[in-house]
Write an enzyme that holds these catalytic residues in place. Sequence first.
Site, PDB file in Angstrom:
ATOM      1  N   TYR A  55       0.830  -1.198   0.000  1.00 20.05           N
ATOM      2  CA  TYR A  55       0.000   0.000   0.000  1.00 20.05           C
ATOM      3  C   TYR A  55       0.868   1.253   0.000  1.00 20.05           C
ATOM      4  CZ  TYR A  55      -3.201   3.665   1.448  1.00 20.05           C
ATOM      5  OH  TYR A  55      -3.919   4.830   1.491  1.00 20.05           O
ATOM      6  N   HIS A  85      -5.454  15.858  -4.400  1.00 15.98           N
ATOM      7  CA  HIS A  85      -5.776  16.097  -2.991  1.00 15.98           C
ATOM      8  C   HIS A  85      -5.585  17.562  -2.589  1.00 15.98           C
ATOM      9  CE1 HIS A  85      -6.084  11.851  -2.895  1.00 15.98           C
ATOM     10  NE2 HIS A  85      -6.028  11.724  -1.579  1.00 15.98           N
ATOM     11  N   ASN A 198       0.154  12.615   4.633  1.00 12.92           N
ATOM     12  CA  ASN A 198      -0.615  11.747   5.532  1.00 12.92           C
ATOM     13  C   ASN A 198      -0.253  11.994   6.991  1.00 12.92           C
ATOM     14  OD1 ASN A 198      -2.512   9.813   6.056  1.00 12.92           O
ATOM     15  ND2 ASN A 198      -1.611   8.267   4.726  1.00 12.92           N
ATOM     16  N   TYR A 284     -18.980  36.742  42.522  1.00  8.76           N
ATOM     17  CA  TYR A 284     -18.200  35.599  42.039  1.00  8.76           C
ATOM     18  C   TYR A 284     -17.168  35.999  40.984  1.00  8.76           C
ATOM     19  CZ  TYR A 284     -21.467  32.229  44.199  1.00  8.76           C
ATOM     20  OH  TYR A 284     -22.214  31.485  45.059  1.00  8.76           O
ATOM     21  N   ARG A 287     -14.303  37.251  43.189  1.00 10.73           N
ATOM     22  CA  ARG A 287     -13.813  36.311  44.191  1.00 10.73           C
ATOM     23  C   ARG A 287     -13.321  35.001  43.575  1.00 10.73           C
ATOM     24  NH1 ARG A 287     -18.076  33.751  48.042  1.00 10.73           N
ATOM     25  NH2 ARG A 287     -19.225  35.517  47.222  1.00 10.73           N
ATOM     26  N   PHE A 332      -2.797   8.192  11.783  1.00  6.35           N
ATOM     27  CA  PHE A 332      -3.144   9.489  11.189  1.00  6.35           C
ATOM     28  C   PHE A 332      -4.470  10.027  11.706  1.00  6.35           C
ATOM     29  CE2 PHE A 332      -4.284   6.009   8.251  1.00  6.35           C
ATOM     30  CZ  PHE A 332      -5.653   6.041   8.431  1.00  6.35           C
ATOM     31  N   GLU A 418     -12.990   5.661   4.550  1.00  5.55           N
ATOM     32  CA  GLU A 418     -12.661   6.550   5.659  1.00  5.55           C
ATOM     33  C   GLU A 418     -13.982   6.953   6.317  1.00  5.55           C
ATOM     34  OE1 GLU A 418     -10.247   9.504   3.735  1.00  5.55           O
ATOM     35  OE2 GLU A 418      -8.853   7.978   3.008  1.00  5.55           O
TER      36      GLU A 418
END
Length: 501
Positions: A55, A85, A198, A284, A287, A332, A418
Amino acid sequence: MQQPVHLGPKPLTREDVHAVARGDAPVALTDAAREAVTTARAHIERLATAEKPTYGVSTGFGALAVRHIPPDRRAALQQSLVRSHAAGAGPEVEREVVRALVLLRLKTLASGHTGVRLETAEAMAAMLNAGITPVVHEFGSLGCSGDLAPLSAAALALTGEGFVRDAQNNLVPAADALKQAGITPVKLAEKEGLALINGTDGMLGMLVLAIKDLHQLLDVADLTAAMSVEALLGTDRVFAADLHALRPHPGQGRSAKRMAELLAGSEIMESHRGPDCTRVQDAYSLRCSPQVHGAARDTVAYAETVADRELASSIDNPVVLPDGRVESNGNFHGAPIAYVLDFLAIPVADVASIAERRTDRMLDVNRSHGLPPFLADDPGVDSGHMIAQYTQAAIVSELKRLAVPASVDSIPSSAMQEDHVSMGWSAARKLRKAVDGLRTVLAIELLTAARALDLRAPLKPAPATAAAVAKLRELVPGPGPDRHLAPEIAAAEDLIRSGAL
């Protein structure tokens, strides 16, 4: 001359990232990096000639990983991956973010776990050192399989395609900028396109930068809170160390100590310590400032732990292991970073919220203990800081929306290969907006508290708070009739950003 940041198998520090992203420090590969990169590349070249597909070396990507790519098409495969991409959209991402992204990808390349050629890593280092910043767009990362579109834009520039900002911030074709810098565009070989894109580098870079900013802003929040307590005739007794030792959160103790020190020696504080003072407790927002600021500090400390682990990581898929194996993995996935990015947005919103409440109290004649309405010079004719508080309120409302987590969302992609993503890039982008919003809210509290302290004259504030007022007065005049407030808010923001307080 700046010392270079050395890249190799050892982790980077957060200070290294700041130096390169914001300080333009040069980078250099160590001898250990060169050896590790060369060794890993030999393993990839062995697999590239093997009959068994691997791969990222001899197959397609994502849902197309089932296709075995013939040797004569593998270089085209890598370039096509990067081109396709680099599909981002929206505004350009900030220069410091892109420089952090490129640095962190180079850090992983230098680890010897990606299988890129040495000349590819060297070209990326040269691009950083030449001040060449690839154009990266706001949208395109789902925070899984890495920050794909942002890293692809950077990788595309390395091959001489796409657009970049040169060292003078001019928008130019990448090929022209590389040529001007004497850098030969990279022709990608097996595995290299995938190795360049990646990683979780964009979201990690933004986390590291946000941590730096939040350390400074939380110090400023302690200062502006102390000024507000002083201006509102509050008590400093609640900041005593023995009280906070009863609840020993480190951040809370630090903020309380800082606020007590900032208020030491104040004539204003001394003026209402006697038996004539009938007030029992402060609100508050006064404080409990150390508890809120301190919880934010402790959240940042947790974020530092995550960031440091990530800076010691080598994120790629597949990875090259020391024994020569090339193995697919899920490192990843951006969840570890995405969660903490979302986590930080919560205290950012809350610190801004309590600062806005203190500011509003100084403007309300019924709660400000003797200050004029809205700190106006001539109330009715003048509105003073009335609308500055509106601006704070608008930003605080926006910060609450930005505190909604991105990491609980997931939109499947790549034909369901994915099918669960982190949205960490989105968490990082909204955190950057939140940090900017907090800075503005604190700038308005600084302006308001300084004006209120001036109006307590002839009583003098503490030396530390008086010094902050004096710094501000170098840029912004003291109380008087209404004037254009927007430039004063911007000036106070710049003062905070400079770190001079």
